[in-house]
Design a protein around this motif. Sequence first.
Motif, PDB file in Angstrom:
ATOM      1  N   LYS A   8       0.839  -1.200   0.000  1.00  0.00           N
ATOM      2  CA  LYS A   8       0.000   0.000   0.000  1.00  0.00           C
ATOM      3  C   LYS A   8       0.871   1.246   0.000  1.00  0.00           C
ATOM      4  O   LYS A   8       1.905   1.278   0.653  1.00  0.00           O
ATOM      5  CB  LYS A   8      -0.889   0.006   1.245  1.00  0.00           C
ATOM      6  N   LEU A   9       0.404   2.267  -0.720  1.00  0.00           N
ATOM      7  CA  LEU A   9       1.176   3.504  -0.764  1.00  0.00           C
ATOM      8  C   LEU A   9       0.625   4.503   0.240  1.00  0.00           C
ATOM      9  O   LEU A   9      -0.542   4.460   0.605  1.00  0.00           O
ATOM     10  CB  LEU A   9       1.113   4.114  -2.155  1.00  0.00           C
ATOM     11  N   VAL A  10       1.497   5.405   0.656  1.00  0.00           N
ATOM     12  CA  VAL A  10       1.109   6.406   1.642  1.00  0.00           C
ATOM     13  C   VAL A  10      -0.046   7.246   1.102  1.00  0.00           C
ATOM     14  O   VAL A  10      -1.132   7.276   1.634  1.00  0.00           O
ATOM     15  CB  VAL A  10       2.296   7.355   1.932  1.00  0.00           C
ATOM     16  N   THR A  11       0.225   7.950   0.034  1.00  0.00           N
ATOM     17  CA  THR A  11      -0.803   8.765  -0.615  1.00  0.00           C
ATOM     18  C   THR A  11      -0.454   8.727  -2.089  1.00  0.00           C
ATOM     19  O   THR A  11       0.482   8.064  -2.478  1.00  0.00           O
ATOM     20  CB  THR A  11      -0.730  10.252  -0.174  1.00  0.00           C
ATOM     21  N   LYS A  12      -1.176   9.488  -2.868  1.00  0.00           N
ATOM     22  CA  LYS A  12      -0.825   9.530  -4.289  1.00  0.00           C
ATOM     23  C   LYS A  12       0.457  10.336  -4.506  1.00  0.00           C
ATOM     24  O   LYS A  12       1.146  10.186  -5.485  1.00  0.00           O
ATOM     25  CB  LYS A  12      -1.985  10.126  -5.088  1.00  0.00           C
ATOM     26  N   GLN A  13       0.752  11.220  -3.538  1.00  0.00           N
ATOM     27  CA  GLN A  13       1.977  12.006  -3.674  1.00  0.00           C
ATOM     28  C   GLN A  13       3.152  11.240  -3.086  1.00  0.00           C
ATOM     29  O   GLN A  13       2.970  10.360  -2.277  1.00  0.00           O
ATOM     30  CB  GLN A  13       1.837  13.314  -2.900  1.00  0.00           C
ATOM     31  N   SER A  14       4.353  11.637  -3.502  1.00  0.00           N
ATOM     32  CA  SER A  14       5.515  10.950  -2.947  1.00  0.00           C
ATOM     33  C   SER A  14       5.828  11.492  -1.547  1.00  0.00           C
ATOM     34  O   SER A  14       5.338  12.539  -1.146  1.00  0.00           O
ATOM     35  CB  SER A  14       6.698  11.118  -3.877  1.00  0.00           C
ATOM     36  N   ASP A 206       8.825   5.594  -4.906  1.00  0.00           N
ATOM     37  CA  ASP A 206       7.954   5.197  -3.799  1.00  0.00           C
ATOM     38  C   ASP A 206       8.524   4.051  -2.964  1.00  0.00           C
ATOM     39  O   ASP A 206       8.482   4.070  -1.742  1.00  0.00           O
ATOM     40  CB  ASP A 206       6.580   4.768  -4.325  1.00  0.00           C
ATOM     41  N   GLU A 207       9.038   3.039  -3.651  1.00  0.00           N
ATOM     42  CA  GLU A 207       9.526   1.893  -2.878  1.00  0.00           C
ATOM     43  C   GLU A 207      10.754   2.280  -2.068  1.00  0.00           C
ATOM     44  O   GLU A 207      10.936   1.839  -0.929  1.00  0.00           O
ATOM     45  CB  GLU A 207       9.826   0.691  -3.781  1.00  0.00           C
ATOM     46  N   MET A 208      11.587   3.143  -2.633  1.00  0.00           N
ATOM     47  CA  MET A 208      12.751   3.614  -1.879  1.00  0.00           C
ATOM     48  C   MET A 208      12.289   4.332  -0.613  1.00  0.00           C
ATOM     49  O   MET A 208      12.854   4.157   0.463  1.00  0.00           O
ATOM     50  CB  MET A 208      13.559   4.559  -2.758  1.00  0.00           C
ATOM     51  N   GLY A 209      11.231   5.119  -0.752  1.00  0.00           N
ATOM     52  CA  GLY A 209      10.671   5.825   0.408  1.00  0.00           C
ATOM     53  C   GLY A 209      10.222   4.850   1.491  1.00  0.00           C
ATOM     54  O   GLY A 209      10.465   5.066   2.676  1.00  0.00           O
ATOM     55  N   MET A 210       9.587   3.758   1.071  1.00  0.00           N
ATOM     56  CA  MET A 210       9.120   2.772   2.050  1.00  0.00           C
ATOM     57  C   MET A 210      10.299   2.071   2.733  1.00  0.00           C
ATOM     58  O   MET A 210      10.252   1.776   3.920  1.00  0.00           O
ATOM     59  CB  MET A 210       8.215   1.729   1.375  1.00  0.00           C
ATOM     60  N   LYS A 211      11.351   1.820   1.974  1.00  0.00           N
ATOM     61  CA  LYS A 211      12.533   1.188   2.580  1.00  0.00           C
ATOM     62  C   LYS A 211      13.173   2.126   3.608  1.00  0.00           C
ATOM     63  O   LYS A 211      13.552   1.696   4.703  1.00  0.00           O
ATOM     64  CB  LYS A 211      13.563   0.828   1.499  1.00  0.00           C
ATOM     65  N   LEU A 212      13.282   3.395   3.226  1.00  0.00           N
ATOM     66  CA  LEU A 212      13.847   4.379   4.164  1.00  0.00           C
ATOM     67  C   LEU A 212      12.995   4.444   5.431  1.00  0.00           C
ATOM     68  O   LEU A 212      13.510   4.529   6.544  1.00  0.00           O
ATOM     69  CB  LEU A 212      13.921   5.769   3.508  1.00  0.00           C
ATOM     70  N   ALA A 213      11.670   4.388   5.237  1.00  0.00           N
ATOM     71  CA  ALA A 213      10.764   4.445   6.399  1.00  0.00           C
ATOM     72  C   ALA A 213      10.923   3.195   7.263  1.00  0.00           C
ATOM     73  O   ALA A 213      10.976   3.278   8.489  1.00  0.00           O
ATOM     74  CB  ALA A 213       9.318   4.572   5.922  1.00  0.00           C
ATOM     75  N   VAL A 223       4.717   8.290   7.528  1.00  0.00           N
ATOM     76  CA  VAL A 223       4.195   7.243   6.652  1.00  0.00           C
ATOM     77  C   VAL A 223       3.053   6.508   7.365  1.00  0.00           C
ATOM     78  O   VAL A 223       2.061   6.120   6.741  1.00  0.00           O
ATOM     79  CB  VAL A 223       5.325   6.255   6.261  1.00  0.00           C
ATOM     80  N   GLY A 224       3.169   6.355   8.658  1.00  0.00           N
ATOM     81  CA  GLY A 224       2.157   5.626   9.444  1.00  0.00           C
ATOM     82  C   GLY A 224       2.660   4.229   9.751  1.00  0.00           C
ATOM     83  O   GLY A 224       3.114   3.521   8.846  1.00  0.00           O
ATOM     84  N   GLU A 225       2.566   3.852  11.008  1.00  0.00           N
ATOM     85  CA  GLU A 225       3.137   2.571  11.446  1.00  0.00           C
ATOM     86  C   GLU A 225       2.482   1.380  10.753  1.00  0.00           C
ATOM     87  O   GLU A 225       3.137   0.386  10.456  1.00  0.00           O
ATOM     88  CB  GLU A 225       2.999   2.399  12.963  1.00  0.00           C
ATOM     89  N   GLU A 226       1.168   1.475  10.485  1.00  0.00           N
ATOM     90  CA  GLU A 226       0.517   0.318   9.876  1.00  0.00           C
ATOM     91  C   GLU A 226       0.967   0.119   8.423  1.00  0.00           C
ATOM     92  O   GLU A 226       1.124  -1.011   7.958  1.00  0.00           O
ATOM     93  CB  GLU A 226      -1.006   0.438   9.982  1.00  0.00           C
ATOM     94  N   LEU A 227       1.210   1.234   7.736  1.00  0.00           N
ATOM     95  CA  LEU A 227       1.709   1.116   6.357  1.00  0.00           C
ATOM     96  C   LEU A 227       3.151   0.611   6.330  1.00  0.00           C
ATOM     97  O   LEU A 227       3.530  -0.153   5.445  1.00  0.00           O
ATOM     98  CB  LEU A 227       1.635   2.462   5.635  1.00  0.00           C
ATOM     99  N   ILE A 228       3.936   1.056   7.303  1.00  0.00           N
ATOM    100  CA  ILE A 228       5.322   0.576   7.367  1.00  0.00           C
ATOM    101  C   ILE A 228       5.307  -0.935   7.631  1.00  0.00           C
ATOM    102  O   ILE A 228       6.033  -1.702   6.985  1.00  0.00           O
ATOM    103  CB  ILE A 228       6.130   1.309   8.469  1.00  0.00           C
TER     104      ILE A 228
END
Length: 310
Positions: A8-14, A206-213, A223-228
């Motif tokens: 799942k993505l955070v929002t439509k924006q990066s 986006d995926e890089m952002g999730m890895k950083l998070a 990002v939100g703990e549940e999305l992480i």
Amino acid sequence: MSFREAYKLVTKQSIRWFPGHMGKGLKQMQQKLRSVDCVIEVHDARIPFSGRNPEFQHTISGGAKPHILVLNKKDLIEVREQRKLANELQEREGIEHVVFTNCKDQQCLGVKRIIPLAHNLISSSQRFNREGLKEASVMVFGVPNVGKSSLINVLRNKTLRKKSATQVGNTAGVTRSVLERIKICDDPLIYMIDTPGILEPRISDDEMGMKLALVGCLPDHLVGEELIADYMLYWMNKNRRFEYVKTVGLQNPTDSIAEVLVSYAKALGLERKIKNLHGQIVLMPDVLLAARKLIRQFRDGDFGGMNLDR
Ligand SMILES: Nc1nc2c(ncn2[C@@H]2O[C@H](COP(=O)(O)OP(=O)(O)OP(=O)(O)O)[C@@H](O)[C@H]2O)c(=O)[nH]1
Ligand SMILES: [Mg+2]
């Protein structure tokens, strides 16, 4: 068993996280570069490629200065990854000096290598306006929370037996400005400059952002703990890493983060009171607390070493 191909993505924006202290820090770093003889880029060994935008690094490192890439938190990847990664970094990015460290371990061989390596590189480089100076300055830079301040402290503790000189913390954004130089060695005389962790103003991948998070380079609430936790689950399933299953009290792997968090909250007895449609107070599994605990365990290496870029 096959697993989902998306998270799942955070929002439509990066993801964006570029608070004022980062912009200011970046300017201060560029101003100080003239009086720096070597730059040490510190990054998290679990994401050796993600978050290290080469163009961006170039602005910070000035390009021409001797450069060492320290992949810290090596205790959180598998040992056999190290050599492969060093070769890959050399081939893909031409990085010659890669050192793996664990700053929580005073005896770490990587930590021991840093001062001699920096000294060698500085001695054999052109120092332009700084030729003839006895002392050397090394600037440490990187994204937030990778262990820049920890590295300075461990080096200083080791060589000078002096107490920590720069603040460390387990959230992103602890060091908020470019600090005064800190002595880390008497002979050769070497100082280090600590700097605030800096991210790209806009994380467009986006995926890089999730890895950083996931590894903690961004504040969790962004990002939100549940999305992480959802990204963690996606990644672990995709890579056949099922260590989480037993921990969260499941019998089998699952693609559903809701299932994981409810099961884990129940196993831990984490509950929260909510009002139902009839106005009655009922107890529900606290999935947010469960997500926080799960992410913390992942970050502490409880599920084993992981290279998220593999
Ligand atoms: N497991 C592990 N944790 C580490 C290591 N080095 C540092 N840490 C932890 O990582 C967290 C961040 O460390 P800092 O030194 O504050 O990181 P920083 O890069 O200076 O962070 P900012 O100042 O926020 O940019 C702290 O909780 C440290 O204890 C390591 O080698 N292994
Ligand atoms: Mg710091």
